[in-house]
Design a protein around this motif. Structure first.
Motif, short mmCIF file in Angstrom:
data_model
loop_
_atom_site.label_atom_id
_atom_site.label_comp_id
_atom_site.label_asym_id
_atom_site.label_seq_id
_atom_site.Cartn_x
_atom_site.Cartn_y
_atom_site.Cartn_z
N UNK B 122 53.42 23.23 -33.60
CA UNK B 122 53.46 22.70 -32.24
C UNK B 122 54.82 23.01 -31.62
N UNK B 123 54.88 24.06 -30.82
CA UNK B 123 56.18 24.37 -30.20
C UNK B 123 56.56 23.30 -29.18
N UNK B 124 57.84 22.99 -29.14
CA UNK B 124 58.39 22.08 -28.14
C UNK B 124 59.12 22.94 -27.10
N UNK B 125 58.82 22.72 -25.85
CA UNK B 125 59.41 23.55 -24.80
C UNK B 125 60.83 23.11 -24.48
N UNK B 126 61.61 24.07 -24.00
CA UNK B 126 62.95 23.74 -23.54
C UNK B 126 62.86 22.86 -22.30
N UNK B 127 63.72 21.87 -22.22
CA UNK B 127 63.75 21.00 -21.04
C UNK B 127 64.38 21.75 -19.87
N UNK B 128 65.44 22.51 -20.19
CA UNK B 128 66.12 23.28 -19.14
C UNK B 128 66.13 24.75 -19.55
N UNK B 129 66.22 25.62 -18.58
CA UNK B 129 66.19 27.05 -18.84
C UNK B 129 67.34 27.44 -19.76
N UNK B 130 67.01 28.19 -20.77
CA UNK B 130 67.96 28.64 -21.78
C UNK B 130 68.72 27.47 -22.43
N UNK B 131 68.20 26.27 -22.28
CA UNK B 131 68.84 25.05 -22.78
C UNK B 131 70.22 24.84 -22.19
N UNK B 132 70.46 25.46 -21.03
CA UNK B 132 71.81 25.42 -20.45
C UNK B 132 72.10 24.12 -19.74
N UNK B 133 71.09 23.28 -19.58
CA UNK B 133 71.35 21.99 -18.94
C UNK B 133 71.58 22.09 -17.45
N UNK B 134 71.07 23.17 -16.83
CA UNK B 134 71.32 23.35 -15.39
C UNK B 134 70.04 23.36 -14.56
N UNK B 135 69.09 24.24 -14.96
CA UNK B 135 67.86 24.34 -14.17
C UNK B 135 66.67 23.94 -15.03
N UNK B 136 65.66 23.38 -14.37
CA UNK B 136 64.47 22.93 -15.10
C UNK B 136 63.68 24.13 -15.64
N UNK B 137 63.10 23.96 -16.79
CA UNK B 137 62.20 24.99 -17.30
C UNK B 137 60.83 24.83 -16.63
N UNK B 138 60.00 25.83 -16.77
CA UNK B 138 58.66 25.79 -16.18
C UNK B 138 57.76 24.93 -17.08
N UNK B 139 57.95 23.64 -17.00
CA UNK B 139 57.31 22.73 -17.96
C UNK B 139 55.79 22.78 -17.90
#
Lengths: 323, 424
Positions: B122-139
Motif C-alpha cells: 500500500x503506497x503512501x502518497x507524498x503530502x507535498x511535492x518532492x516532500x519539500x513542504x512547499x506545494x501540495x501533491x496531487x492527492x
C-alpha cells in the motif's frame, strides 16, 4: 552500563588505546601521571630524547585543525625517537567522498604503529580503534564534544604538581561545557582521582542535558560557584556560539562568566587558574588573570609533552614488552 | 487452491476467537473455521499443531528502498523478508527516490511488487511535492492510483500554513494523514536522545520537545481542519499524554510506535554502536515504560516495524555521521512475544496491534481470520528458538542491534490472499 573500557585495555589490563578517561581506573591514571613525571624530570635535565619508540611510525591524523595539540604530539613522538607523519585531513580526502574507513585502510597499508586522531565527530577515535588492524594503537586527540583525554591528563598532571594530591580538592570548570570534550574528560579524571567536588559553572545554554549524572554540581553564577575553590579551569568560548543564539555577546559573557581579578579573589587564596588554550583574552578570562601569579596556563602547555610521551610509551609498551 | 490448516490455536482479535481448531481456505478466502465445509478436499494441508494461526501482519511503515536506493535493498528482497516474518500487507512511506508524488511512481512500485508476489503493498502518497513542504501533491490523482494515505515521511513541513492547507486538502479527499512529528529546528541535527547518555558520549541531542511541539501543533490543526491523522513512531511519555488528551476530545487521531522503542532505551546503546542510531532516538526507561503502557491501554493503537534496511557503509562511521534506522521486519514477532512473556501484553492484544488495528487505521478489509475474510494468515511457532545470522536473515539490511542474538518465536507459514507466500 556499558563502557568503553574493554576496547582500551588488553587482556592483561594494559592500555592498548587511549580513547577516553571514562572506563579507566585510578591506578592507571596514576601510572600515567607517574610516567609523565619521570619524563618531565629527565627532560628538565637537558636529556630530551629517549629511544623507546625507535623504529615506530606514528601518524597524526587531524581531521580538524589544531596547532597546539598537534605540535605537542609531534614533539612527544619525536622525543621518543619515533618517526612521525602529520596529516591534516580537515580540507582533503574525507571532506568529499573518501570515508573515514578508507582513509584508515590506506594509512594502515603504510605499516604504521599508531594513530593520533583528532576529529569533529564524537566517537570517531572509538570507531577507528574498532576498525584498525590489531597491531595499531589509537590515541584520541579530541573527538567532537566527547573526550580529549590527553588534555585532561596534562591538566591533572599540572594540578598534582601544584597541589600534590587530589583528595580534598574543589575544582570549578567554567564556560562552554556543552561543546567541550576537555570538560568531559576532566570531570571523569577528577572524580576517578578522588577530588572532593567538581563544579560546572555556565549559563543553561552551554550545559548538556542531565549534566548532574556525570557527578558534578551545577552553578549558573560565577561568584557563587567560586567559593572555596582550589582549582579554576576556564574553557575557551568559540566565537560561533554568538551566532547560534546560545549567547548574546562576548561582553555580556565576560560580565557573567569571565574570570577577572575581582572574581578570582572569591576563590581560595592559593587557587590556581588553568585554561586549555588558546585563550580569548577579555572574553572568558582577563589578561591580568591569565598572566598573573595564580595562572599555570603555560605550565600546562609544557606538561602536555611529558604527558603525551607517557601515554604513547604506555600504549606501545604492550607490544614491545619493554617494562 | 484449497488449503486446510489443522490443529493450530486460532487467535482472531477482531472476533475475539481463541480456539484450537481447523481453518479452511478456498481461492482467496477463508471458507470455514472449525469443521470443514461439505465436500472440502484440500490441495494442501498444513499441520499447525503447537502453533498459532492469526491474521497476517500489517505494517504501517516499511522502507523497501526501491526505487532509488537499491544498493540498500529492493522490493523483491524486502517483501520476501516481510513474508518470512508473517507480514501480508505493507504500507510504504513516500520517501523513495523519486518520491511517491506522481501516479507513475505508484504504478512502478505496485507493478514491481505484484511481480514479486509476496506481501501486498500500500503506497503512501507524498503530502507535498518532492516532500519539500512547499506545494501540495496531487492527492486526488494519487488516491486514484492506489495510495492509501498521505505523509511527508520524516521530511519537515516548516511552514505551518502549508501544513494546515495540506491537512484541509487531505480531509477534502478523505485521505488519512500519517505524520511523524519532529520539529526540525529543535532537533537541531541531533542523533541521540537529549539525556544522560548523549551528554556522556558527547552526542548532539534531540529533546523530547522536538516531538511534542510538532505533535501539539498538529493536534491543534486537526481541531481546525477535521483531518484524520495517524501519528507515527512516537518515542516519549509526554507524547502519549498528548495523544490521550486528543482522544478524550474525540479528535480523529490514532498512533503507533516502532517495536524497538518498546525494548530499547538510551541506556542500551553500546558506545557509538551505529545500530542504535534511530530517529526518533531511543529515549529513557520511563519513556519506554509509558509507551508500553500506552500500547496496553490502547492510547497507542498499533505497533509498526519502522523497517529501514541499510547497506553496510551507511552504518560504518562515527556515530553522528551514520544513517539512522533499523532493519526490523524480522524481529517484530519475537519482540512482540517477548513483551507477552514479560507479562506486558496479552498475546491476542499483541497480535491485534500488528493486524486488526493497523487494518482499521488504514481502512482496509484485512486483519481478521473469520469466515468470508480474505485469507491473509500468519502461522507461527511461539516456542521456536532461532538465531539472527546470515543464514536465517532475509532482509538485505543487516543493520539490527539484535544481530547474532537468539530469538524466540518463528513464522512457519505466511498466506496472502489464499496463496502460500512463505513456508519454513
Amino acid at each position: 552500563m556499558h563502557t568503553i573500557e574493554n576496547l582500551q585495555l588488553n587482556s592483561q589490563g594494559k592500555l592498548q588505546h587511549f580513547l577516553s578517561i571514562e572506563g579507566l581506573d585510578k591506578s592507571l591514571l596514576t601510572e600515567i601521571l607517574d610516567t609523565a613525571e619521570s619524563f618531565a624530570y629527565i627532560s628538565e635535565q637537558q636529556v630530551k630524547k629517549f629511544p623507546l619508540l625507535r623504529g615506530k611510525t606514528i601518524v597524526n591524523l587531524f581531521f580538524e585543525n589544531s596547532t597546539r595539540t598537534r605540535a605537542t604530539f609531534e614533539l612527544a613522538a619525536t622525543r621518543l625517537s619515533a618517526d612521525v607523519l602529520s596529516m591534516n585531513i580537515a580540507t582533503s580526502a574525507t571532506s568529499k567522498g573518501e570515508s573515514l574507513l578508507d582513509t584508515i585502510r590506506n594509512l594502515e597499508a603504510m605499516q604504521v604503529d599508531m594513530f593520533v586522531v583528532r576529529h569533529s565527530l564524537s566517537g570517531a577515535a572509538h570507531f577507528i580503534a574498532q576498525h584498525a588492524a590489531p597491531h595499531i594503537s589509537v590515541i584520541n586527540a579530541g573527538d567532537g564534544r566527547h573526550e580529549h583525554p590527553t588534555q585532561a591528563m596534562l591538566d591533572m598532571f599540572t594540578i598534582r604538581r601544584a597541589k600534590q594530591q587530589f583528595s580534598g580538592l574543589r575544582v570549578a570548570i567554567v564556560g562552554d561545557i556543552l561543546h567541550s570534550r576537555v570538560a568531559r574528560s576532566q570531570i571523569h579524571a577528577l572524580s576517578i582521582l578522588g577530588a572532593e567536588e567538581v563544579r560546572v559553572i555556565a549559563p543553561k545554554t552551554l550545559l548538556p542535558a542531565e549534566v548532574e549524572s556525570l557527578g558534578v554540581s551545577v552553578y549558573h553564577n560565577l561568584a557563587a560557584g567560586l567559593k572555596n575553590i582550589d582549582v579554576i579551569i576556564m574553557l575557551r568560548l568559540q566565537k560561533e556560539r554568538m551566532n547560534s543564539a546560545l549567547l548574546p555577546s562576548e561582553s555580556e559573557y565576560f560580565k557573567c562568566f569571565g574570570l577577572s581579578n575581582d572574581k578570582l579573589t572569591i576563590a581560595n587564596k592559593d587557587a590556581i587558574v588553568m585554561h586549555p588554550g588558546p585563550i580569548n583574552r577579555g572574553v572568558e578570562i582577563s589578561s591580568s588573570v591569565a598572566d598573573g601569579p595564580q595562572s599555570v596556563i603555560l605550565q600546562q602547555v609544557t606538561n602536555g609533552i611529558a604527558v603525551r610521551m607517557a601515554v604513547m610509551s604506555m600504549v606501545m609498551r604492550r607490544k614491545t614488552g619493554t617494562e | 487452491m484449497r488449503i486446510e490448516i489443522l490443529g493450530g490455536r486460532i487467535i482472531d482479535p477482531l472476533t475475539a476467537l481463541d480456539k484450537q481448531t481447523g481453518l479452511y481456505i478456498h481461492n482467496r478466502k477463508i471458507v470455514a473455521v472449525g469443521t470443514a465445509p461439505d465436500g472440502f478436499i484440500a490441495d494442501k494441508r498444513i499441520d499447525a499443531q503447537g502453533q498459532i494461526v492469526c491474521p497476517g501482519f500489517i505494517d504501517l511503515s516499511t522502507r523497501l528502498r526501491e526505487p532509488g536506493q537499491t544498493h540498500k535493498a529492493n522490493i523483491q528482497s524486502e517483501t520476501r523478508a516481510a513474508a518470512s516474518a508473517g507480514f501480508t500487507s505493507l504500507s510504504i512511506p513516500p520517501d523513495t527516490n523519486p518520491v511517491i508524488d506522481t501516479p507513475a511512481v505508484v504504478e512502478l512500485i505496485k507493478d514491481k511488487a505484484e511481480q514479486c508476489a509476496y506481501a501486498h503493498i500500500y503506497p503512501v502518497a507524498a503530502l507535498t511535492q518532492k516532500l519539500a513542504g512547499k506545494e501540495l501533491s496531487a492527492m486526488y490523482a494519487l488516491k486514484q492510483a492506489g495510495c492509501i494515505a498521505v505523509s511527508n515521511g520524516q521530511a519537515a513541513i516548516e511552514n505551518l500554513l502549508v501544513l494546515r492547507r495540506a491537512m484541509e486538502y487531505a480531509a477534502t479527499h478523505d485521505l488519512l494523514f500519517i505524520y511523524s512529528p519532529q520539529e526540525q529546528a529543535l532537533s537541531n541535527q541531533g542523533c541521540a536522545h537529549e539525556g544522560e547518555m548523549a551528554s556522556r558520549y558527547g552526542l548532539p541531542g534531540i529533546p523530547v520537545a522536538a516531538e511534542t511541539i510538532a505533535l501539539m501543533q498538529c493536534i491543534e490543526l486537526i481541531e481546525q481542519t477535521g483531518c484524520r491523522v495517524h501519528f507515527q513512531g512516537l518515542s516519549s511519555a509526554r507524547s502519549v499524554d498528548l495523544i490521550a488528551k486528543a482522544k478524550q476530545l474525540e479528535l480523529p487521531v490514532s498512533a503507533d510506535v516502532a517495536m524497538h522503542q518498546l525494548h530499547l532505551t538510551e541506556q542500551d546503546m553500546l558506545p557509538y554502536d551505529s545500530h542504535y542510531h534511530v530517529l526518533p532516538p531511543l529515549r529513557s526507561e520511563q519513556d519506554k515504560n509509558a509507551l508500553i503502557a500506552a500500547v496496553r491501554n490502547n492510547t497507542i493503537n498499533s505497533i509498526c516495524s519502522d523497517h529501514q534496511p541499510h547497506d553496510i557503509d551507511a552504518k560504518l562511521g562515527a556515530f553522528p555521521e551514520t544513517e539512522p534506522g533499523i532493519s526490523s521486519l524480522e524481529t517484530v514477532l519475537p519482540l512482540m512475544l517477548h513483551l507477552v512473556k514479560q507479562g506486558q501484553l496479552e498475546l491476542a492484544q499483541g497480535i491485534a496491534k500488528l493486524s486488526s488495528e493497523p487494518a482499521h487505521i488504514l481502512g482496509i478489509n484485512t486483519g481478521s481470520v473469520a469466515v468470508g475474510d480474505i485469507a491473509d494468515i500468519c502461522i507461527f511457532d511461539p516456542e521456536k528458538q532461532w538465531q539472527i545470522n546470515a543464514e536465517s536473515w532475509q532482509s538485505s539490511g543487516r543493520n539490527t542491534p539484535y544481530w547474532k542474538k537468539s530469538m524466540l518465536g518463528k513464522v512457519t507459514h505466511t498466506i496472502q490472499a489464499g496463496k502460500i507466500i512463505y513456508s519454513h
